[in-house]
Every structure is written in structure tokens, then in C-alpha cells.
Design a protein around this motif. Structure first.
Motif, short mmCIF file in Angstrom:
data_model
loop_
_atom_site.label_atom_id
_atom_site.label_comp_id
_atom_site.label_asym_id
_atom_site.label_seq_id
_atom_site.Cartn_x
_atom_site.Cartn_y
_atom_site.Cartn_z
N ILE A 7 -9.69 0.85 -3.24
CA ILE A 7 -9.05 0.47 -1.81
C ILE A 7 -8.69 -1.18 -1.75
CG2 ILE A 7 -10.52 0.31 0.30
CD1 ILE A 7 -11.69 3.05 -0.36
N VAL A 8 -9.41 -2.02 -2.63
CA VAL A 8 -9.41 -3.43 -2.55
C VAL A 8 -7.97 -3.58 -2.74
CG1 VAL A 8 -9.97 -5.48 -3.22
CG2 VAL A 8 -11.64 -4.14 -2.68
N ILE A 9 -7.59 -2.97 -3.84
CA ILE A 9 -6.15 -3.00 -4.65
C ILE A 9 -5.17 -2.50 -3.54
CG2 ILE A 9 -4.55 -2.40 -6.43
CD1 ILE A 9 -6.89 -2.14 -8.30
N ALA A 10 -5.34 -1.46 -2.95
CA ALA A 10 -4.38 -0.91 -1.97
C ALA A 10 -4.61 -2.16 -0.71
CB ALA A 10 -4.88 0.52 -1.61
N GLY A 15 -1.27 -6.01 2.23
CA GLY A 15 -1.33 -7.02 2.77
C GLY A 15 -0.11 -7.84 2.29
N PHE A 16 0.18 -7.89 1.08
CA PHE A 16 1.42 -8.47 0.47
C PHE A 16 2.67 -8.05 0.99
CE2 PHE A 16 4.63 -8.96 -2.90
CZ PHE A 16 4.59 -10.24 -3.05
N ALA A 17 2.73 -6.67 1.34
CA ALA A 17 4.15 -6.07 2.14
C ALA A 17 4.24 -6.91 3.42
CB ALA A 17 4.06 -4.67 1.85
N VAL A 18 2.80 -6.84 4.21
CA VAL A 18 2.93 -7.34 5.58
C VAL A 18 3.25 -8.73 5.37
CG1 VAL A 18 1.35 -7.89 7.38
CG2 VAL A 18 1.30 -5.71 6.32
N GLY A 19 2.79 -9.67 4.31
CA GLY A 19 3.14 -11.03 4.42
C GLY A 19 4.65 -11.21 4.13
N LEU A 20 4.97 -10.47 3.25
CA LEU A 20 6.43 -10.49 2.54
C LEU A 20 7.66 -10.01 3.69
CD1 LEU A 20 7.60 -11.40 -0.08
CD2 LEU A 20 7.75 -8.93 -0.65
N GLY A 233 -8.97 -7.24 -0.15
CA GLY A 233 -7.59 -7.35 -0.54
C GLY A 233 -6.61 -7.77 0.36
N ALA A 234 -6.70 -7.54 1.47
CA ALA A 234 -5.55 -7.67 2.42
C ALA A 234 -5.22 -9.01 2.73
CB ALA A 234 -5.63 -6.81 3.88
#
Length: 321
Positions: A7-10, A15-20, A233-234
Motif C-alpha cells: 500500500i505504501v508503494i501504491a 503520488g508520483f503520477a499526481v506530482g508529474l 508513500g504518497a
């Protein structure tokens, strides 16, 4: 829980996709929790909203410091968006309870995901139209088309309606704060600068998402432990995505997300595996064709040179032989 690390990895990936890309995380996180981790749809929605309350201020603060927030538009969105998001929670509960509710919520979320796909495609199409009309660099560049204007007047009635519709959808599904509302804002204010659209949407989403999260807490849907696990993770994912956003082609990532959301939405709607596969392939093909066309448009001289080099020299031309 045994699934803490996944879940942390997800959370980090979302979060990476949101920031990108600037896209809202609900369209990704909610279906991931439901389909990958077996979380009840209502609990997934409430937990995702609770996590978003703490994640969105990071991006909003950056835009506030950069001066890319249209506070007049925010003030016209919130009177309808906040109560609508809160009320959307109870509208969701009106669909029933128990297993019937969970199944109906899957259909509601699936419909919202397909709307998010339509929203993303519409946003990319509008971006392309604005770029073509101005003949300059698009929103994914350094400044957006020259014809964009940070001072376009707010449209009060349209903005109030956007808040109402967007708030209900977010309260019911957690999807839409970064994918549907921003498209509706683009349609209502077509000349507003791209970075002002994103900054305004992020700021208004904070109280709207907080109202929806509060509603889900009151009805017992939100799992704060799950939300905290997602945030582990997010938050670093958002920061990392923001750092690399200027180095990766945003259009490529957006098309990948369109393919993913299409598959997730169709799966939530209980479509057959064949339909899911065909839907994903259709979106991937559309993205590939768009990329090829964009590459040719960006380098027309190279394309003309290649065509000239490949063409056979006509017979009988002086000097040809």
C-alpha cells in the motif's frame, strides 16, 4: 497489516503520477485499493479522501507562492462545491447498504473513472487547440500559448454549477477533483493560463475534499490507518513527481494514465476481459497516433526532407544522368 508495504508503494506511485501530471489521485488510488487490495469501495473512497486532505496542500502551497491561484474563481466555486461534496456522501448512502451498496458503488466509481478518461482526453484536445490557435508553445512548456490570459473574468453562474457537479461526484467517488473539475474550468474559462487552472483547482480542492472526507468519517467509511499508510508513500511521491515533471514528457504519462483508467473503469463496470483489453488497446493506439502526428507537426522540415529523399528522381530531367 500484511499489505502495508504494497500500500505504501501504491501510494508512492500514485503520488508520483499526481506530482508529474497534476492529475487527481482519486482516479488512481480508489480503483487500486478496491481491485488490488480488496478494500470495500466505500472504505476506499473515504480513505482516499482523508489522505488527499493532507496531500493536496503541498501542491497548493507551491502555486500560492508562485501567484498562480485565481482566488476570485475559488470564491465562486466553494459555495456550491463544499456542501455538494459533503452531501454527495449521503447521496451515496442512499443507494442502499451491505453488499448491494458495495456493488452499486463499484458501478458509480467505474462511471466516474470513464468520465475522468473523457475529461483527460478533452483537456488534451483543448490544450492542442489552444496551442494550434496561437502557434506557440503549449501548456506543457515554459509559459503556455501567448494568447492565454491570467486575468480573464470569472463566470459566476458557470463556476457555481461546476462546484455543484464536481462536488457531488467527488463526495460520491473521490474521483474528479483533479481530472473533471479542471476540465470544466477550462471549458468555462478557455483563455485562462494553464498554470492558473491547476493552481486554482488545487486550492479549491482542499476544502471540498475536506468536506467530503468529513462526511465519510461521520458515516464510518474512512479508515484513518489506511489513509496514513497511503500518505507514507504518497507525500514523497508527490514531491519526487513535481521535481521530475520538467524532465519527462507529460503527454506520454497522461496517455499511459488514460489507458490505465480506461481499464480500471471498465473493470469496475464489470465489463468482460475482451472489452477491457480492446478499450485499453484503442486508447494506446490513439495515444501512439497522436504522438506521431505531434512529432511530425513539431518537425515539418525533417518530414519534408525525408519524403523528398525517398521520392525517385523523374526521368529526363537535365543533369539526371
Amino acid at each position: 497489516m500484511d499489505s502495508t508495504v504494497p500500500i505504501v508503494i501504491a501510494g508512492a506511485l500514485v503520488g508520483f503520477a499526481v506530482g508529474l501530471t497534476g492529475m487527481g489521485g482519486g482516479a488512481l488510488m480508489t480503483p487500486i485499493m478496491v481491485m488490488a487490495f480488496g478494500v470495500n469501495p466505500t472504505a476506499a473512497i473515504g480513505s482516499d479522501l482523508a489522505a488527499s486532505v493532507f496531500m493536496k496542500p503541498f501542491g497548493a502551497l507551491v502555486h500560492q507562492r508562485a501567484g498562480t491561484v485565481r482566488w476570485d474563481i475559488v470564491r465562486w466555486l466553494l459555495p456550491t462545491a463544499v456542501p455538494a461534496a459533503f452531501g454527495g456522501v449521503f447521496l451515496l448512502r442512499a443507494l442502499g447498504d451491505g453488499d448491494d451498496l458495495q456493488q452499486r458503488v463499484k458501478y458509480v466509481v467505474g462511471t466516474a473513472l470513464m468520465l475522468a478518461v473523457v475529461g483527460m482526453l478533452t483537456r488534451m484536445w483543448l490544450d492542442r487547440r489552444r496551442t494550434a490557435a496561437d502557434g506557440t508553445e503549449g501548456p506543457e512548456g515554459t509559459g503556455g500559448p501567448a494568447g492565454e490570459d491570467a486575468r480573464v473574468p470569472v463566470r459566476p453562474v458557470a463556476t457555481l454549477l461546476i462546484g455543484l457537479v464536481g462536488g457531488v461526484i467527488v463526495g460520491m467517488t473521490s474521483v474528479g477533483s483533479g481530472s473533471l473539475i479542471i476540465v470544466m474550468l477550462m471549458l468555462a474559462h478557455p483563455r485562462l493560463k494553464a498554470n492558473h487552472l491547476v493552481g486554482t483547482d488545487l486550492v479549491q480542492a482542499i476544502p471540498m475534499v475536506a468536506a467530503a472526507a468529513l462526511g465519510h468519517l461521520l458515516v464510518g467509511d474512512a479508515d484513518l490507518g489506511l489513509a496514513a499508510t497511503l500518505l507514507i508513500g504518497a507525500i514523497p511521491g508527490v514531491l519526487l513527481g513535481s521535481l521530475v515533471s520538467s524532465r519527462v514528457a507529460g503527454s506520454t504519462v497522461r496517455w499511459a494514465l488514460v489507458v490505465l483508467l480506461t481499464g480500471s473503469g471498465l473493470a469496475m463496470l464489470k465489463a468482460s476481459s475482451t472489452v477491457v483489453l480492446l478499450g485499453c488497446l484503442a486508447m494506446a493506439l490513439l495515444g501512439a497516433l497522436t504522438a506521431v502526428r505531434d512529432r511530425r507537426s513539431a518537425h515539418p522540415e525533417a518530414a519534408e526532407t525525408a519524403e523528398t529523399a525517398e521520392a525517385p528522381e523523374p526521368a529526363g530531367v537535365p543533369g539526371s544522368g
